[in-house]
Design a protein around this motif. Structure first.
Motif, PDB file in Angstrom:
ATOM      1  N   ARG A   3      53.053   2.095  30.360  1.00  0.00           N
ATOM      2  CA  ARG A   3      52.893   3.423  30.839  1.00  0.00           C
ATOM      3  C   ARG A   3      52.072   4.351  30.028  1.00  0.00           C
ATOM      4  N   PRO A   4      51.181   5.212  30.876  1.00  0.00           N
ATOM      5  CA  PRO A   4      50.332   6.327  29.877  1.00  0.00           C
ATOM      6  C   PRO A   4      51.095   6.981  29.034  1.00  0.00           C
ATOM      7  N   ILE A   5      50.715   7.231  27.879  1.00  0.00           N
ATOM      8  CA  ILE A   5      51.158   8.007  26.816  1.00  0.00           C
ATOM      9  C   ILE A   5      50.508   9.592  26.635  1.00  0.00           C
ATOM     10  N   LEU A   6      51.556  10.585  26.782  1.00  0.00           N
ATOM     11  CA  LEU A   6      50.807  11.883  26.834  1.00  0.00           C
ATOM     12  C   LEU A   6      50.371  12.231  25.535  1.00  0.00           C
ATOM     13  N   ILE A   7      49.261  13.062  25.635  1.00  0.00           N
ATOM     14  CA  ILE A   7      48.666  13.460  24.213  1.00  0.00           C
ATOM     15  C   ILE A   7      48.930  14.886  24.169  1.00  0.00           C
ATOM     16  N   HIS A   8      49.345  15.489  23.041  1.00  0.00           N
ATOM     17  CA  HIS A   8      49.499  16.826  22.684  1.00  0.00           C
ATOM     18  C   HIS A   8      48.112  17.329  22.661  1.00  0.00           C
ATOM     19  N   PRO A   9      47.986  18.731  23.205  1.00  0.00           N
ATOM     20  CA  PRO A   9      49.318  19.542  23.653  1.00  0.00           C
ATOM     21  C   PRO A   9      49.532  19.284  25.143  1.00  0.00           C
ATOM     22  N   ASP A  10      50.850  19.147  25.279  1.00  0.00           N
ATOM     23  CA  ASP A  10      51.171  19.080  26.708  1.00  0.00           C
ATOM     24  C   ASP A  10      52.787  19.666  26.769  1.00  0.00           C
ATOM     25  N   PRO A  11      52.954  20.346  27.744  1.00  0.00           N
ATOM     26  CA  PRO A  11      54.082  20.960  27.687  1.00  0.00           C
ATOM     27  C   PRO A  11      55.473  20.194  27.778  1.00  0.00           C
ATOM     28  N   ARG A  12      55.364  19.105  28.191  1.00  0.00           N
ATOM     29  CA  ARG A  12      56.435  18.263  28.184  1.00  0.00           C
ATOM     30  C   ARG A  12      56.774  17.590  27.041  1.00  0.00           C
ATOM     31  N   GLN A  50      57.289  11.294  25.596  1.00  0.00           N
ATOM     32  CA  GLN A  50      55.938  10.961  25.326  1.00  0.00           C
ATOM     33  C   GLN A  50      55.293  10.102  26.575  1.00  0.00           C
ATOM     34  N   VAL A  51      56.201   9.449  27.590  1.00  0.00           N
ATOM     35  CA  VAL A  51      55.610   9.078  28.736  1.00  0.00           C
ATOM     36  C   VAL A  51      56.019   9.864  29.836  1.00  0.00           C
ATOM     37  N   GLY A  52      56.331  11.119  29.539  1.00  0.00           N
ATOM     38  CA  GLY A  52      56.459  12.019  30.585  1.00  0.00           C
ATOM     39  C   GLY A  52      58.062  12.030  31.309  1.00  0.00           C
ATOM     40  N   VAL A  53      58.978  11.548  30.623  1.00  0.00           N
ATOM     41  CA  VAL A  53      60.269  11.312  31.125  1.00  0.00           C
ATOM     42  C   VAL A  53      61.318  12.284  30.449  1.00  0.00           C
ATOM     43  N   LEU A  54      61.937  13.463  30.650  1.00  0.00           N
ATOM     44  CA  LEU A  54      62.280  14.353  29.720  1.00  0.00           C
ATOM     45  C   LEU A  54      63.863  13.801  29.568  1.00  0.00           C
ATOM     46  N   ALA A  55      64.225  12.649  29.056  1.00  0.00           N
ATOM     47  CA  ALA A  55      65.687  12.161  28.891  1.00  0.00           C
ATOM     48  C   ALA A  55      65.386  11.757  27.246  1.00  0.00           C
ATOM     49  N   ARG A  56      67.097  11.609  26.944  1.00  0.00           N
ATOM     50  CA  ARG A  56      67.158  11.426  25.615  1.00  0.00           C
ATOM     51  C   ARG A  56      67.136   9.870  25.274  1.00  0.00           C
ATOM     52  N   LEU A  57      66.157   9.437  25.365  1.00  0.00           N
ATOM     53  CA  LEU A  57      65.693   7.910  24.971  1.00  0.00           C
ATOM     54  C   LEU A  57      64.762   7.564  24.028  1.00  0.00           C
ATOM     55  N   LEU A  58      64.807   6.818  23.115  1.00  0.00           N
ATOM     56  CA  LEU A  58      63.698   6.293  22.229  1.00  0.00           C
ATOM     57  C   LEU A  58      63.647   4.970  21.939  1.00  0.00           C
ATOM     58  N   VAL A  59      62.634   4.160  21.692  1.00  0.00           N
ATOM     59  CA  VAL A  59      62.616   2.951  21.433  1.00  0.00           C
ATOM     60  C   VAL A  59      61.820   2.794  19.853  1.00  0.00           C
ATOM     61  N   MET A  60      62.203   1.842  19.375  1.00  0.00           N
ATOM     62  CA  MET A  60      61.410   1.517  17.604  1.00  0.00           C
ATOM     63  C   MET A  60      61.400   0.175  17.265  1.00  0.00           C
ATOM     64  N   LYS A 154      46.923  24.346   9.595  1.00  0.00           N
ATOM     65  CA  LYS A 154      46.822  22.854   9.719  1.00  0.00           C
ATOM     66  C   LYS A 154      47.314  22.262  11.032  1.00  0.00           C
ATOM     67  N   ARG A 155      48.351  22.855  11.515  1.00  0.00           N
ATOM     68  CA  ARG A 155      48.771  22.570  13.137  1.00  0.00           C
ATOM     69  C   ARG A 155      47.828  22.759  13.856  1.00  0.00           C
ATOM     70  N   GLN A 156      47.248  24.122  13.850  1.00  0.00           N
ATOM     71  CA  GLN A 156      46.160  24.407  14.757  1.00  0.00           C
ATOM     72  C   GLN A 156      44.902  23.489  14.602  1.00  0.00           C
ATOM     73  N   MET A 157      44.445  23.156  13.609  1.00  0.00           N
ATOM     74  CA  MET A 157      43.162  22.349  13.283  1.00  0.00           C
ATOM     75  C   MET A 157      43.471  21.165  13.919  1.00  0.00           C
ATOM     76  N   ILE A 158      44.652  20.443  13.906  1.00  0.00           N
ATOM     77  CA  ILE A 158      45.006  19.201  14.595  1.00  0.00           C
ATOM     78  C   ILE A 158      45.194  19.460  16.007  1.00  0.00           C
ATOM     79  N   THR A 159      45.675  20.301  16.596  1.00  0.00           N
ATOM     80  CA  THR A 159      45.793  20.633  18.054  1.00  0.00           C
ATOM     81  C   THR A 159      44.293  21.120  18.790  1.00  0.00           C
ATOM     82  N   ARG A 160      43.583  21.776  17.841  1.00  0.00           N
ATOM     83  CA  ARG A 160      41.999  21.909  18.137  1.00  0.00           C
ATOM     84  C   ARG A 160      41.382  20.572  18.715  1.00  0.00           C
ATOM     85  N   ARG A 161      41.669  19.288  17.626  1.00  0.00           N
ATOM     86  CA  ARG A 161      40.959  18.350  17.683  1.00  0.00           C
ATOM     87  C   ARG A 161      41.629  17.567  18.920  1.00  0.00           C
ATOM     88  N   MET A 162      42.919  17.672  19.150  1.00  0.00           N
ATOM     89  CA  MET A 162      43.354  16.744  20.187  1.00  0.00           C
ATOM     90  C   MET A 162      43.015  17.613  21.585  1.00  0.00           C
TER      91      MET A 162
END
Ligand code: NI
Length: 172
Positions: A3-12, A50-60, A154-162
């Motif tokens: 599945r496609p991975i969302l890139i920050h910034p994204d409201p989801r 991160q794949v656009g599903v707003l559910a409490r699920l993670l994998v690692m 620092k956060r803003q710097m990274i967000t601008r890069r994204m």
């Protein structure tokens, strides 16, 4: 299926995710897709938002020794039930914030309860990279990114890069 991975910034990526109700085949398929997506990236953790599903699920899977057996881990509704006073600092990254890294300090050990792929309640302690990873991924379920621990500059710097990266990708 990847599945496609969302890139920050994204409201989801900023939303508090809803608990997963009873497990069904769709949810298991989503978890399997997320593992495939994570291994392909490659990464050691991925959360459903991160794949656009707003559910409490993670994998690692934080096994990194060459030749060691993989340990694909699926957690529905994970909850941290205890944390150590001792802390650990790791250089963290995120598949939604590609190629940006920062030292983040978190509890060195955590105890987590979750529902596994078979619907069984599990509780286990984590340390080292696993502890950092599970905390990072649970943060995602609460709309929190590792860059939220950094200074606003620092956060803003990274967000601008994204934002720039996303503009470049949109043009490609
Ligand atoms: Ni992440």
């Amino acid at each position: 299926m990847k599945r496609p991975i969302l890139i920050h910034p994204d409201p989801r990526l900023k939303k508090v995710c809803a608990p997963v109700p009873d497990l069904d085949d769709d949810l298991r398929a989503l978890a399997d897709d997320m593992l495939e997506t994570m291994y392909d990236a490659p990464g050691i953790g991925l959360a459903a938002p991160q794949v656009g599903v707003l559910a409490r699920l993670l994998v690692m899977d934080c096994v990194k020794e060459e030749g060691a057996a993989p340990r694909p881990t699926i957690m529905f509704n994970p909850e941290i039930t205890a944390v150590s006073d001792e802390v650990n600092t790791y250089e963290e990254g995120c598949l939604s914030i590609p190629e940006q890294y920062a030292d983040i300090t978190r509890p060195a050990e955590v105890e987590v309860s979750w529902i596994d792929r078979d619907g069984k309640l599990q509780t286990s302690g984590f340390d080292g990279l696993w502890a950092t990873c599970v905390q990072h991924e649970i943060d995602h379920l609460n709309g929190k990114l590792f860059i939220d621990y950094l200074t606003p500059i620092k956060r803003q710097m990274i967000t601008r890069r994204m934002q720039k990266l996303k503009r470049e990708k949109a043009r490609a």
